[in-house]
Design a protein around this motif. Structure first.
Motif, short mmCIF file in Angstrom:
data_model
loop_
_atom_site.label_atom_id
_atom_site.label_comp_id
_atom_site.label_asym_id
_atom_site.label_seq_id
_atom_site.Cartn_x
_atom_site.Cartn_y
_atom_site.Cartn_z
N ALA A 9 1.01 -9.12 -5.29
CA ALA A 9 2.78 -9.39 -5.12
C ALA A 9 2.61 -7.89 -4.99
CB ALA A 9 3.39 -9.69 -6.18
N LEU A 10 1.76 -7.44 -5.64
CA LEU A 10 2.49 -5.60 -4.83
C LEU A 10 1.91 -5.12 -3.71
CD1 LEU A 10 3.18 -3.12 -6.10
CD2 LEU A 10 0.43 -2.49 -6.22
N ALA A 11 1.02 -6.10 -3.58
CA ALA A 11 0.53 -5.83 -1.78
C ALA A 11 2.03 -6.19 -0.63
CB ALA A 11 -0.92 -6.45 -1.19
N ALA B 233 4.02 -3.93 1.66
CA ALA B 233 3.57 -3.98 2.90
C ALA B 233 5.68 -3.82 3.78
CB ALA B 233 3.48 -5.17 3.50
N LEU B 234 6.42 -4.52 3.09
CA LEU B 234 7.65 -5.13 3.45
C LEU B 234 8.58 -3.62 3.51
CD1 LEU B 234 8.43 -8.13 1.10
CD2 LEU B 234 7.98 -7.79 3.74
N ALA B 235 8.28 -2.59 2.58
CA ALA B 235 8.90 -1.66 2.39
C ALA B 235 7.97 -0.70 3.64
CB ALA B 235 8.51 -0.90 0.84
N ALA C 154 0.75 6.23 -2.59
CA ALA C 154 0.80 6.50 -4.02
C ALA C 154 1.18 4.58 -5.04
CB ALA C 154 2.33 7.45 -4.62
N ALA C 155 1.90 4.10 -4.58
CA ALA C 155 2.23 3.08 -5.05
C ALA C 155 0.40 2.04 -5.54
CB ALA C 155 3.57 1.99 -4.58
N LEU C 156 0.46 2.03 -4.44
CA LEU C 156 -1.53 1.41 -4.29
C LEU C 156 -2.14 1.53 -5.30
CD1 LEU C 156 -1.30 0.60 -0.65
CD2 LEU C 156 -1.07 -0.72 -2.49
N SER C 157 -2.54 3.57 -5.81
CA SER C 157 -2.86 4.25 -6.32
C SER C 157 -3.31 4.07 -7.40
CB SER C 157 -3.23 6.02 -5.71
OG SER C 157 -3.63 5.73 -4.35
N ASP C 158 -1.14 4.21 -7.93
CA ASP C 158 -0.82 4.26 -9.38
C ASP C 158 -1.34 2.51 -10.09
OD1 ASP C 158 -0.14 6.64 -8.99
OD2 ASP C 158 1.95 5.90 -8.66
N PHE C 159 -1.51 1.45 -9.46
CA PHE C 159 -1.04 0.16 -9.43
C PHE C 159 -2.90 0.18 -9.75
CE2 PHE C 159 -3.23 -3.77 -8.62
CZ PHE C 159 -3.16 -4.56 -9.65
N LEU D 295 -4.03 5.65 -1.96
CA LEU D 295 -5.47 4.50 -1.48
C LEU D 295 -4.88 4.23 -0.36
CD1 LEU D 295 -7.37 3.22 -3.32
CD2 LEU D 295 -6.22 1.95 -4.67
N ASN D 296 -5.38 3.23 0.64
CA ASN D 296 -5.42 2.39 1.33
C ASN D 296 -4.91 1.10 1.34
OD1 ASN D 296 -7.15 0.76 2.61
ND2 ASN D 296 -8.12 2.64 3.82
N TYR D 297 -4.00 0.57 2.12
CA TYR D 297 -4.10 -1.05 2.02
C TYR D 297 -5.00 -2.15 1.65
CZ TYR D 297 -0.19 -5.05 2.51
OH TYR D 297 0.25 -6.37 1.47
N SER D 298 -6.18 -1.93 1.63
CA SER D 298 -7.24 -2.81 1.77
C SER D 298 -8.17 -2.09 1.72
CB SER D 298 -6.96 -3.71 2.66
OG SER D 298 -8.08 -4.60 1.94
#
Length: 889
Positions: A62-64, A68-70, A83-88, A126-129
């Motif tokens: 769900a975070l992905a 992505a939409l943002a 940052a959002a990806l790394s914090d998760f 951190l990158n998307y995947s």
């Protein structure tokens, strides 16, 4: 300006992954549409499940979608997205670590195990995947474990369960792919390391590239206090206050590992690698890190792990021009954004722009552009800007093998390696720097410079894997390789020679594997000078015996002989000398070793057992040694004879009869010649040609020898004596033995019996020791054995030409009209071939196809087919001679 509807539409139109995520999480879409990205992220992170594995996977999925939409709608900057990806990832890792501990120890405090994040997670980029690069450490004193659990085993158990919980794919996807390969010595260490051992490694054994990796290290999860104390301990390894020449060389070496002008300088366009390509993400990151490493030891403010933060800090401190920092920063944003678009398509860790036009259009349209060419045009100036700045790190660039795994494999394939994976593994192992000889940056730089030349030659050889194994032995056994590698880099001819040895000459390569210092002898042209004769060599060896204690002298002589044999082999392989002369050199070397070691052993033996007044030992060399025609692989055929007054005994406190004395002495000499030591094996000694063979005494008196040869010896024993010569003893004693042997051979029996016996023996030999293959020029029909038999029968039946050297005997037989003049040329051709084949890799006496050209050239021919034609013709002539001699009346 935010475009939420456009972001949703593009996501569902061009990204299969985001389309399926939108269907699974419609509430995320609704929240994003009505409340914006922060609320959508919050909703994703609020998803709950009783199963930790399910909860983390659904949250990540769900975070992905929310992130992505943002990103697509222009409401999330690159820093916000990463940052959002790394914090998760941090939170998920922490919860996973806590879970695996409590699963096994429900009442324990989850402590004592720390997760160090490196790479993009370490810098919160951190990158998307992306994989998460982690190092897992534990404190043996604080790690929760059951009473009987070993701390290390318990830690590894937790680590395996942690990795499973994070990356196992289920119907809900995965949490994160975990990469633990950045830990110390990953090929041999457990996946979770004791913190003390890790500190010791980074203080004493870590490699230059690990300095750059730790710029972005962070205690991300688990026992963060433990993790931070570890990072505090190793900070001096990362940030060095003094930057000397050695440090600059280390940094340059790291740069060379990133940039490969020849392999990774691909043309920019469709298929371009956004991460590893010239001017790509990695070069932007590493350019920044290099400047940080140079100045960060003295300026704490320059140690920012995130690339964009570091660029701003370096510009502010005056270490980068503001326009340079700004250009790299803008390029970095563009490249990372494009990378995210590529990864959003199918949630794959992909870094390449699609090569297919339709797929590239999809990436471009997902980003909001018209088509693929527009995306390429947008990225081009950024790639060029980064590439130009990275070029400035490397002023000169010699040709090297690629650092890119895929390209390196292609290069190795082009070099001729059939087992590309094994060759690739070897190169990567050398590049790891774990061998002592490759620890310094200077050694690695020189090594890389000479490596392409070496690998090219090895790859075209007959047994590349074996050659690489032997070279690995050399690399591993050198305590310091910088001088050797510099020498090989500076002298390509020497590197060519080493490659020739590794590729085509297993005996020499094996010697190198045992004693890499043998290469030292090739540094100057003296190694290619004509070898001294036997007398001169014996004097040099005896000088060592006179100077040093005997055990030390013995070892030293063994080493000297090994060096000389190696040098002779190299001279042969490099075509510096005719193989016939090399055979003579091998023979002279063996003779000198026998003379010197016999003298040394005799002196030592006399200290305890005295001497036999009026007596002496004479060692008789037979076969190829007697005929001065040894090959690299020849053993030594010896007979020990002694001449002493009848009834003589030694003059020691406990006298020994001469027979016992000389038998014990001969045994000692044989041991000195044949027993392997730390210096390696010297020679195989064969004494079965003595009277009574293996059943007889090792040393016999001259009188007993004469009686046996005249009354009991078989014809084949007289044939063996035709190639005998005395090697030790006074000149008078050697002359006495020579005269005795000739007298025995002149009285060896009637011609018909000799011919019949020889013919029968040759038939027996053919049955019990058949040729190894069609090209067996020794045992095959018309080979060297047939020629030797023909010559020996002519010697024995005509009582003439009794010289141990076949070529001298043939010359005398030609003058006597007993053999045709071409026999000498045929002997020399086959002898050359045998000497070469004993050094070059063969199977069934035939060299591998890759060695055909080399063997032909060493035997004096331009091509293999011409050599084979000449060999076949010579063998037909020899077979005819043997038949004529055998059947004559």
């Amino acid at each position: 300006m935010a475009d939420r509807e456009g972001a949703i539409e593009r996501a569902e139109a061009y990204s299969p992954f985001l389309k399926s995520a939108a269907a699974l999480f419609p509430d995320i879409i609704a929240t994003f549409r009505s409340e914006g990205p922060d609320a959508a992220v919050g909703a994703a992170l609020a998803i709950h499940s009783d199963s930790i594995a399910e909860k983390l996977r659904r949250r990540r999925h769900a975070l992905a979608l929310a992130v992505a939409l943002a990103d697509l709608g222009g409401e999330g900057s690159l820093e916000w997205v990463t940052a959002a990806l790394s914090d998760f990832a941090d939170a998920a890792i922490s919860e996973a670590v806590r879970t695996v501990i409590l699963e096994r120890m429900p009442d324990a405090v989850p402590e004592g195990i720390a997760i160090i994040a490196l790479g993009k997670l370490g810098s919160r980029e951190l990158n998307y995947s992306s994989d998460v690069d982690l190092i897992m450490l534990f404190d043996p004193d604080r790690l929760p474990r059951r009473p009987r659990d070993d701390p290390a085993e318990a830690a590894v158990r937790y680590g395996r369960r942690f990795v499973e919980l994070m990356q196992q794919r289920t119907a809900d996807g995965y949490v994160a792919r975990v990469d633990l390969r950045l830990r110390p010595a990953p090929e041999v260490t457990p996946i979770v390391l004791p913190v003390g051992a890790a500190i010791s490694y980074y203080e004493s054994s870590a490699l230059p590239w690990e300095r750059a990796a730790f710029i972005r290290a962070r205690a991300a999860a688990g026992d963060t206090a433990l993790g931070q104390s570890f990072l505090d301990e190793i900070r001096p390894f990362i940030w060095r206050r003094a930057v000397d020449f050695g440090a600059i060389e280390e940094i340059r070496e790291i740069s060379l590992r990133i940039r490969d002008h020849y392999a990774q300088g691909q043309a920019f366009g469709p298929g371009y690698d956004l991460k590893r390509g010239r001017g790509g993400i990695r070069e932007a990151e590493f350019f920044t890190q290099v400047v940080q490493l140079i100045h960060g030891g003295r300026e704490i403010g320059l140690r920012s792990p995130a690339t964009l933060d570091a660029l701003r800090a370096l510009a502010s401190a005056g270490h980068l021009e503001p326009q340079v920092a700004a250009a790299i920063g803008v390029a970095y944003r563009a490249l990372r954004t494009a990378e995210h678009r590529v990864q959003m398509i199918d949630d794959r860790q992909d870094h390449r722009l699609p090569g297919d036009a339709r797929a590239l259009d999809a990436v471009a349209k997902l980003h909001g552009m018209e088509d693929g060419p527009a995306l390429v045009d947008w990225l081009r100036p950024h790639v060029e800007a980064v590439g130009a700045q990275f070029d400035s790190l490397i002023s000169e660039r010699e040709e090297r093998l690629s650092n890119d795994p895929d390209i390196l494999r292609k290069e190795l394939t082009a070099m001729g390696f059939a087992d590309v994976d094994e060759a690739y593994r070897r190169v990567q192992d050398w590049r790891s720097g774990r061998s002592r000889s490759l620890r310094s940056s200077a050694a690695r730089a020189a090594f890389e410079q000479m490596l392409p030349n070496l690998m090219n030659a090895v790859g075209t050889g007959p047994d590349p894997v074996r050659a690489l194994n032997r070279f690995s032995d050399v690399v591993d056994k050198l305590s310091s390789g910088v001088n050797l590698y510099r020498l090989l880099a500076a002298r390509p001819r020497l590197a060519d020679l080493l490659a020739l040895i590794l590729a085509h000459a297993p005996p020499l390569a094996d010697q190198l594997g045992r004693r890499p210092t043998l290469l030292d002898g090739l540094i100057d042209e003296s190694s290619f000078a004509p070898p001294p004769d036997a007398n001169e060599l014996a004097k040099r060896f005896l000088a060592v015996i006179d100077r040093d204690p005997f055990d030390i002298a013995l070892d030293r002589i063994r080493r000297m002989v090994g060096e000389r044999r190696f040098a002779l082999g190299v001279q042969l392989l490099a075509a510096h000398r005719d193989p016939i002369l090399i055979a003579e050199g091998y023979s002279d070397l063996a003779e000198a070793a026998i003379v010197a070691l016999a003298e040394g052993v005799t002196r030592e033996f006399a200290r305890t057992h005295g001497t036999v007044p009026g007596g002496q030992l004479v060692i008789l060399g037979l076969g190829r040694l007697g005929g001065r025609a040894l090959t690299h692989a020849s053993d030594l055929d010896l007979i020990y004879l002694f001449d002493a007054p009848e009834g003589a005994v030694s003059n020691a406190n406990k006298p020994m009869p001469a027979t016992d004395y000389y038998n014990r002495l001969a045994s000692r000499i044989g041991a000195a010649l044949g027993t392997p030591t730390a210096a390696g094996p010297l020679y195989e000694v064969d004494t079965r040609l003595r009277p009574q063979g293996a059943q007889g005494m090792l040393a016999v008196s001259l009188a007993a020898f004469e009686a046996y040869q005249r009354n009991e010896a078989w014809t084949w024993e007289h044939m063996a004596l035709c190639r005998s010569r005395p090697l030790t003893g006074t000149n008078e004693a050697k002359a006495k033995v020579r005269d005795l042997v000739r007298a025995i051979l002149r009285d060896s029996g009637d011609a018909a019996t000799i011919r019949a016996d020889a013919a029968k023996m040759r038939e027996e030999m053919a049955r019990h020791k058949p040729p190894a293959g069609a090209l067996d020029i020794k045992l095959g029909e018309g080979g060297l054995v047939d020629l030797e038999f023909a010559v020996h029968i002519l010697q024995l039946t005509n009582k003439t030409a009794l010289d141990p050297r076949l070529e001298v005997a043939i010359e005398a037989l030609v003058k006597a009209g007993l053999i045709d003049q071409g026999a000498d040329a045929d002997l020399r051709l086959l002898s050359r071939m045998l000497v070469v084949l004993r050094l070059v890799s063969t199977q069934g006496m035939e060299p591998a196809e890759e060695s055909h050209e080399l063997v032909a050239r060493l035997c004096g021919f331009d091509e293999w087919d011409a050599l084979v034609t000449a060999i076949d013709a010579a063998r037909r002539r020899i077979a005819s001679r043997w038949a004529k001699v055998r059947e004559s009346e």
